[in-house]
Design a protein around this motif. Structure first.
Motif, mmCIF file in Angstrom:
data_model
loop_
_atom_site.group_PDB
_atom_site.id
_atom_site.type_symbol
_atom_site.label_atom_id
_atom_site.label_comp_id
_atom_site.label_asym_id
_atom_site.label_seq_id
_atom_site.Cartn_x
_atom_site.Cartn_y
_atom_site.Cartn_z
ATOM 1 N N UNK A 40 -15.992 -20.392 -16.307
ATOM 2 C CA UNK A 40 -15.751 -19.475 -17.431
ATOM 3 C C UNK A 40 -15.021 -20.192 -18.572
ATOM 4 N N UNK A 41 -13.989 -20.973 -18.237
ATOM 5 C CA UNK A 41 -13.222 -21.681 -19.271
ATOM 6 C C UNK A 41 -14.089 -22.738 -19.955
ATOM 7 N N UNK A 42 -14.916 -23.430 -19.186
ATOM 8 C CA UNK A 42 -15.774 -24.475 -19.758
ATOM 9 C C UNK A 42 -16.772 -23.900 -20.762
ATOM 10 N N UNK A 43 -17.128 -22.630 -20.598
ATOM 11 C CA UNK A 43 -18.089 -22.000 -21.498
ATOM 12 C C UNK A 43 -17.424 -21.380 -22.731
ATOM 13 N N UNK A 44 -16.092 -21.283 -22.730
ATOM 14 C CA UNK A 44 -15.371 -20.691 -23.861
ATOM 15 C C UNK A 44 -15.382 -21.625 -25.068
#
Length: 157
Positions: free
Chosen positions: A46-50
């Motif tokens: 999720x963080x990598x896609x932010x």
């Protein structure tokens, strides 16, 4: 979490299920980098896609549910995250483990216990390399757009 638009430091995502390791790496990196942390593979995805995306991911191998190898596979399979460099940080020091991690697309493999000077040097090197690659991609895209703007780039002899 609010991102300061004037903070141009590179963003590093640290993924480890150990709060102690996360705290150690945060302290080591926080002065020169924006540091995000995740204790699970799902949270890391999720963080990598932010936006903004991490410029680099430091990834533990041994984690519950989704291990670091599986997380790396997911990151490298997704067009949105495949270009983020992944450095494994792990207690697994067997050559076969290193080879496996690198074959999945990781750019480096660092064994624990972590040597701060070595980690910082490798982080710096991989961030410089990523910045160079990003610049080349931007220039290539600009040149392609300019060729299209000028009519497809066909030259008459």
């Amino acid at each position: 979490m609010t991102v300061d638009a004037t903070d141009h430091r590179p963003t590093i995502l640290v993924v480890d299920d150990s709060p102690e390791v996360l705290a150690q790496l945060y302290e080591l990196l926080k002065d020169r980098h924006r540091v995000k942390v995740a204790t699970s593979g799902d949270r890391a995805l999720r963080i990598a896609a932010e936006t903004p995306q991490p410029d680099l991911i430091l990834l533990d191998v041994l984690m519950p549910n989704m291990d670091g190898y599986e997380l790396c596979r997911w990151l490298k399979a997704d067009v949105a995250t495949r270009d983020i460099p992944v450095l494994f940080l792990t207690a697994r020091s067997d050559v076969a483990d290193e080879s496996h991690g690198l074959s999945l697309g990781a750019v480096d493999y660092i064994t624990k216990p972590i040597s701060p000077p070595i980690l910082l040097a490798r982080v710096r090197t991989h961030l410089q390399l990523k910045a160079s690659v990003d610049l080349l991609r931007e220039r290539a895209a600009h040149l392609e757009a300019e060729i299209e703007r000028r009519g497809g780039g066909t030259a008459s002899s």
